[in-house]
Design an enzyme around this catalytic site. Structure first.
Site, PDB file in Angstrom:
ATOM      1  CB  SER A 206      -0.956   0.007   1.192  1.00  0.00           C
ATOM      2  OG  SER A 206      -0.239  -0.225   2.386  1.00  0.00           O
ATOM      3  CG  HIS A 234      -3.496  -0.941  -2.346  1.00  0.00           C
ATOM      4  ND1 HIS A 234      -3.891   0.380  -2.352  1.00  0.00           N
ATOM      5  CD2 HIS A 234      -3.389  -1.303  -1.045  1.00  0.00           C
ATOM      6  CE1 HIS A 234      -3.998   0.809  -1.101  1.00  0.00           C
ATOM      7  NE2 HIS A 234      -3.698  -0.197  -0.290  1.00  0.00           N
ATOM      8  CE  LYS A 263      -7.166  -0.208   0.256  1.00  0.00           C
ATOM      9  NZ  LYS A 263      -7.386   0.874   1.196  1.00  0.00           N
TER      10      LYS A 263
HETATM   11  C1  LIG Z   1      -3.130  -3.888   1.895  1.00  0.00           C
HETATM   12  C2  LIG Z   1      -4.377  -3.440   2.589  1.00  0.00           C
HETATM   13  N1  LIG Z   1      -5.186  -4.356   3.127  1.00  0.00           N
HETATM   14  C3  LIG Z   1      -6.321  -4.014   3.753  1.00  0.00           C
HETATM   15  C4  LIG Z   1      -6.699  -2.695   3.869  1.00  0.00           C
HETATM   16  C5  LIG Z   1      -7.959  -2.341   4.595  1.00  0.00           C
HETATM   17  O1  LIG Z   1      -8.997  -2.159   3.698  1.00  0.00           O
HETATM   18  P1  LIG Z   1     -10.249  -1.255   4.088  1.00  0.00           P
HETATM   19  O2  LIG Z   1      -9.858   0.146   3.775  1.00  0.00           O
HETATM   20  O3  LIG Z   1     -11.357  -1.771   3.258  1.00  0.00           O
HETATM   21  O4  LIG Z   1     -10.499  -1.439   5.548  1.00  0.00           O
HETATM   22  C6  LIG Z   1      -5.899  -1.697   3.313  1.00  0.00           C
HETATM   23  C7  LIG Z   1      -6.312  -0.284   3.423  1.00  0.00           C
HETATM   24  O5  LIG Z   1      -5.624   0.640   3.264  1.00  0.00           O
HETATM   25  C8  LIG Z   1      -4.705  -2.078   2.660  1.00  0.00           C
HETATM   26  O6  LIG Z   1      -3.906  -1.156   2.132  1.00  0.00           O
END
Ligand SMILES: Cc1ncc(COP(=O)(O)O)c(C=O)c1O
Length: 416
Positions: A206, A234, A263
């Site tokens: 991320s 992502h 996203k």
């Molecule tokens: C790699 C990754 N997994 C999970 C999440 C969490 O997702 P959510 O925003 O739907 O809670 C994020 C959020 O930034 C992320 O970057």
């Protein structure tokens, strides 16, 4: 009163006060909070909320318009008319909230439809929708991993994966970022020692925007009989055939993939795909699934419609990556410190916290909405400005942003 009893009472009282239950304890606690906040500020790590008057491709704050480089709405779906119309219909039919947890009163037709769509899309037997991507990782991992397991995970894995691992009580070890030699060293060390070995990695990271070597990781998982979980938050909607992600693109099938609706899909919520048994385990054991209100039907319906659009239009992810690559090339040519190009997430590495904040502030003054990413989100000494490219950015807007970033970067001595 015997001396021993007096001492005991004094000891108990002191413990009670220090623990924070008594009046002195409260004072101690309050001072700690202030000290903590001061420390965060002194380290250049203070975070503040900004309330926007409008969000989207550009955001409005206090009457001023900014070009948004801080959004994960990669395909520009959050304000898509087709999705908005679909959401309005869903609200008319289902109302706003899901009214209860999935097990109590909140499992609705749109959840079922979305789960069927996701499992078909990613090619798995089962899918389960959670309240968010964070809740998915937290619930799934803590339900699945146990004290006698070992979890091996990438040093730069997302916080939700790490929190899930910690919550599970399993033993864990981090391997060096994307380093399959280090991973194999740990696999050898724990092979035949722990009951089960799990490997957990993001596919697109991320904050670095780089991609895990999932093909080699998958080979290692097979070789050492480890269970592989890949978080595609992502990558979903962008990489792979019809946006089915990096694992699809690299033709591997981990035991579990997790993802988010929040996203590229422009909605809100999270999901995991796996076997029917793991689904059943989550329904019975994942605390973030059991003890939390279900995802609103409108979010599920939006997720489903977004997948339909991605599958119909096929090339949205390609278009995005082409645009991001072009922008990356120009920023790189200007002399900024960048990581190799791999995705729509482009971190401009600055290093120092204060310098990163000042750079961000200067870009904000020039009407670019960007955020400083500092520890603990990223390792110490690697503060950066994370530029996120979306399909909303026009060629002209990217040219304008480039001109500003280069001018400000030169003015601050970040580039020559
Ligand atoms: C790699 C990754 N997994 C999970 C999440 C969490 O997702 P959510 O925003 O739907 O809670 C994020 C959020 O930034 C992320 O970057």
């Amino acid at each position: 009163m015997p001396k021993r009893v007096v001492y005991n009472n004094v000891f108990k009282w002191a413990f009670w006060a220090i623990e924070g239950n008594g009046p002195y304890g409260k004072i101690v606690k309050r001072m700690n909070i202030q000290q903590k906040l001061k420390q965060i500020e002194e380290q250049g790590l203070k975070r503040e909320l900004i309330y926007l008057d409008r969000s989207g491709a550009d955001v409005v704050h206090k009457g001023k318009r900014y070009l948004n480089f801080s959004s994960n709405d990669y395909l520009n779906f959050a304000a898509d008319t087709r999705l908005k119309d679909n959401a309005k219909n869903s609200i008319d039919k289902w109302g706003i909230g899901a009214t209860g947890s999935r097990l109590m009163s909140g499992s609705l037709e749109p959840h079922k439809r979305l789960e069927e769509k996701i499992s078909q899309w990613l090619g798995y037997k089962s899918a389960l929708v959670f309240g968010s991507g964070f809740l998915t990782n937290l619930g799934l991992i803590s339900a699945l991993c146990q004290a006698n397991d070992i979890v091996l995970f990438d040093k730069l894995d997302h916080a939700s994966l790490i929190d899930g691992i910690r919550m599970s009580g399993a033993k864990w070890k981090r391997y060096k970022h994307k380093n399959t030699n280090d991973l194999e060293r740990l696999l050898e060390q724990y092979n035949n020692v722990q009951e089960r070995i799990f490997i957990i990695t993001d596919s697109v990271f991320s904050m670095d925007g780089d991609i895990a070597p999932v093909k080699e990781i998958s080979k290692l998982a097979k070789k050492y009989n480890a269970i592989l979980i890949v978080d595609e938050a992502h990558a979903i909607g962008i990489f792979g055939e019809k946006g089915a992600g990096i694992c699809n693109e690299q033709k591997i099938k981990p035991d579990i993939i997790t993802g988010t609706l929040s996203k590229a899909l422009g909605s809100y919520g999270g999901f995991a795909v796996f076997s029917k048994e793991i689904e059943q385990l989550c329904v019975n054991k994942a605390r973030s699934f059991i003890y939390s209100t279900a995802l609103p039907a409108v979010c599920a319906a939006t997720g489903e419609k977004a997948i339909d659009i991605i599958q119909e239009e096929k090339v949205l992810g390609e278009e995005l990556l082409k645009k991001a690559k072009m922008f990356y090339g120009k920023i790189q040519k200007a002399g900024f410190d960048l990581l190799p190009f791999e995705s729509q997430v482009i971190p401009v590495m600055i290093g120092d916290n204060d310098k990163t904040l000042k750079f961000t502030q200067a870009l904000l003054e020039e009407e670019l909405f960007v955020k400083a990413i500092r520890p603990p989100t990223v390792p110490k000494g690697t503060s950066r400005v994370r530029l996120s490219i979306t399909l909303a950015h026009t060629k002209e807007e990217l040219e304008k942003a480039l001109e500003i970033i280069v001018r400000v970067g030169r003015g601050m001595g970040i580039i020559a």
